[in-house]
Design a protein around this motif. Structure first.
Motif, PDB file in Angstrom:
ATOM      1  N   TYR A 134     -13.895 -25.933   5.347  1.00 56.04           N
ATOM      2  CA  TYR A 134     -12.743 -25.053   5.567  1.00 56.04           C
ATOM      3  C   TYR A 134     -12.974 -23.666   4.953  1.00 56.04           C
ATOM      4  N   ASP A 135     -14.192 -23.179   5.042  1.00 58.04           N
ATOM      5  CA  ASP A 135     -14.549 -21.903   4.416  1.00 58.04           C
ATOM      6  C   ASP A 135     -13.695 -20.731   4.892  1.00 58.04           C
ATOM      7  N   ASP A 136     -13.259 -20.759   6.144  1.00 60.84           N
ATOM      8  CA  ASP A 136     -12.429 -19.669   6.672  1.00 60.84           C
ATOM      9  C   ASP A 136     -11.013 -19.704   6.117  1.00 60.84           C
ATOM     10  N   TYR A 137     -10.611 -20.818   5.518  1.00 59.98           N
ATOM     11  CA  TYR A 137      -9.236 -21.000   5.054  1.00 59.98           C
ATOM     12  C   TYR A 137      -9.077 -21.039   3.540  1.00 59.98           C
ATOM     13  N   ILE A 138     -10.178 -21.076   2.805  1.00 59.37           N
ATOM     14  CA  ILE A 138     -10.100 -21.137   1.340  1.00 59.37           C
ATOM     15  C   ILE A 138     -10.919 -20.009   0.749  1.00 59.37           C
ATOM     16  N   TYR A 139     -10.325 -19.369  -0.261  1.00 57.83           N
ATOM     17  CA  TYR A 139     -11.030 -18.308  -0.957  1.00 57.83           C
ATOM     18  C   TYR A 139     -10.780 -18.477  -2.455  1.00 57.83           C
ATOM     19  N   LEU A 140     -11.840 -18.513  -3.238  1.00 63.70           N
ATOM     20  CA  LEU A 140     -11.735 -18.600  -4.690  1.00 63.70           C
ATOM     21  C   LEU A 140     -11.821 -17.192  -5.254  1.00 63.70           C
ATOM     22  N   ALA A 141     -10.714 -16.710  -5.804  1.00 63.28           N
ATOM     23  CA  ALA A 141     -10.658 -15.348  -6.344  1.00 63.28           C
ATOM     24  C   ALA A 141     -11.112 -15.332  -7.800  1.00 63.28           C
ATOM     25  N   GLU A 142     -11.908 -14.361  -8.134  1.00 62.16           N
ATOM     26  CA  GLU A 142     -12.387 -14.203  -9.517  1.00 62.16           C
ATOM     27  C   GLU A 142     -11.290 -13.697 -10.445  1.00 62.16           C
ATOM     28  N   ASN A 143     -10.312 -12.974  -9.882  1.00 61.08           N
ATOM     29  CA  ASN A 143      -9.218 -12.422 -10.675  1.00 61.08           C
ATOM     30  C   ASN A 143      -8.040 -12.140  -9.746  1.00 61.08           C
ATOM     31  N   LEU A 144      -6.929 -11.701 -10.323  1.00 63.95           N
ATOM     32  CA  LEU A 144      -5.727 -11.484  -9.517  1.00 63.95           C
ATOM     33  C   LEU A 144      -5.848 -10.286  -8.575  1.00 63.95           C
ATOM     34  N   LYS A 145      -6.592  -9.287  -8.958  1.00 59.93           N
ATOM     35  CA  LYS A 145      -6.804  -8.135  -8.073  1.00 59.93           C
ATOM     36  C   LYS A 145      -7.546  -8.582  -6.814  1.00 59.93           C
ATOM     37  N   GLU A 146      -8.558  -9.405  -6.995  1.00 65.21           N
ATOM     38  CA  GLU A 146      -9.301  -9.935  -5.855  1.00 65.21           C
ATOM     39  C   GLU A 146      -8.404 -10.830  -4.995  1.00 65.21           C
ATOM     40  N   ALA A 147      -7.540 -11.610  -5.632  1.00 66.54           N
ATOM     41  CA  ALA A 147      -6.589 -12.456  -4.888  1.00 66.54           C
ATOM     42  C   ALA A 147      -5.659 -11.590  -4.056  1.00 66.54           C
ATOM     43  N   GLU A 148      -5.181 -10.518  -4.640  1.00 68.60           N
ATOM     44  CA  GLU A 148      -4.296  -9.602  -3.911  1.00 68.60           C
ATOM     45  C   GLU A 148      -5.009  -8.983  -2.712  1.00 68.60           C
ATOM     46  N   GLU A 149      -6.226  -8.529  -2.919  1.00 70.91           N
ATOM     47  CA  GLU A 149      -6.989  -7.898  -1.834  1.00 70.91           C
ATOM     48  C   GLU A 149      -7.240  -8.875  -0.686  1.00 70.91           C
ATOM     49  N   LYS A 150      -7.587 -10.117  -1.021  1.00 73.97           N
ATOM     50  CA  LYS A 150      -7.836 -11.117   0.027  1.00 73.97           C
ATOM     51  C   LYS A 150      -6.540 -11.463   0.754  1.00 73.97           C
ATOM     52  N   ALA A 151      -5.440 -11.550   0.014  1.00 68.81           N
ATOM     53  CA  ALA A 151      -4.148 -11.839   0.644  1.00 68.81           C
ATOM     54  C   ALA A 151      -3.796 -10.750   1.655  1.00 68.81           C
ATOM     55  N   VAL A 152      -3.958  -9.504   1.278  1.00 66.57           N
ATOM     56  CA  VAL A 152      -3.656  -8.388   2.189  1.00 66.57           C
ATOM     57  C   VAL A 152      -4.575  -8.445   3.411  1.00 66.57           C
ATOM     58  N   GLN A 153      -5.841  -8.777   3.189  1.00 61.74           N
ATOM     59  CA  GLN A 153      -6.787  -8.905   4.307  1.00 61.74           C
ATOM     60  C   GLN A 153      -6.329 -10.001   5.266  1.00 61.74           C
TER      61      GLN A 153
END
Length: 181
Positions: A134-153
């Motif tokens: 499920y690589d297209d559906y899961i993302y492990l963020a290193e920090n909250l800024k990265e989580a925010e950027e991926k969410a916006v993407q």
């Protein structure tokens, strides 16, 4: 202690829910599914700041996978509580979580999930079960800024492929045969 005992590694049985449900309702925003126990890595202030940043882009909800209802009621109505949780997760475009079952419920709801770390390894090492599937559906963020950027993407460009019931087909469909052997 049991040299003749066959030991087999199996994923959490809740993974059998992944790919079984298809929700057609409108999806909007981001759900922050965060733990409220001693294993949380990020402070309430950190999560509130993430929420504030995301609210500039979309609506943001907050939840946890913990059910406060007494166990005897949940056990008597498991399907009701499960459906309620999956319905909630299916209303969002993206979920950010530090809960292992938050990850599984996200996938079961067909919602992309961003995993953030905890003070324990369980959530991040649990993701090993999903690698290559499920690589297209899961993302492990290193920090909250990265989580925010991926969410916006993902808000702008969500995964297109439907989630398939890999764990049901690969593991649990064959469990009875494995036990009988």
């Amino acid at each position: 202690m049991f040299p003749d005992l066959k030991v087999v590694l199996y994923p959490d049985i809740v993974t059998t829910l992944i790919g079984k449900y298809h929700f057609s309702g409108e999806r909007k925003g981001v759900l922050l599914c965060q733990r409220v126990d001693g294993e949380k890595f990020y402070s309430k202030e950190d999560i509130d700041a993430l929420k504030h940043h995301l609210q500039k882009q979309t609506v943001v909800g907050c939840a946890d996978t913990t059910i406060s209802t007494p166990n005897m009621f949940v056990r008597a109505n498991v399907r009701k509580y499960l459906n309620r949780m999956l319905q909630q997760f299916s209303r969002y475009q993206v979920i950010i979580t530090d809960r292992y079952h938050g990850t599984i419920f996200s996938l079961a709801a067909g919602t992309p999930v961003i995993v953030i770390k905890t003070t324990d390894h369980k959530v991040t090492t649990g993701l090993d079960w999903f690698k290559g599937i499920y690589d297209d559906y899961i993302y492990l963020a290193e920090n909250l800024k990265e989580a925010e950027e991926k969410a916006v993407q993902w808000l702008k460009n969500p995964p297109k492929e439907k989630i398939k019931p890999y764990f049901e087909k690969t593991y649990y469909e064959h469990l009875q045969q494995l036990i009988e052997e």
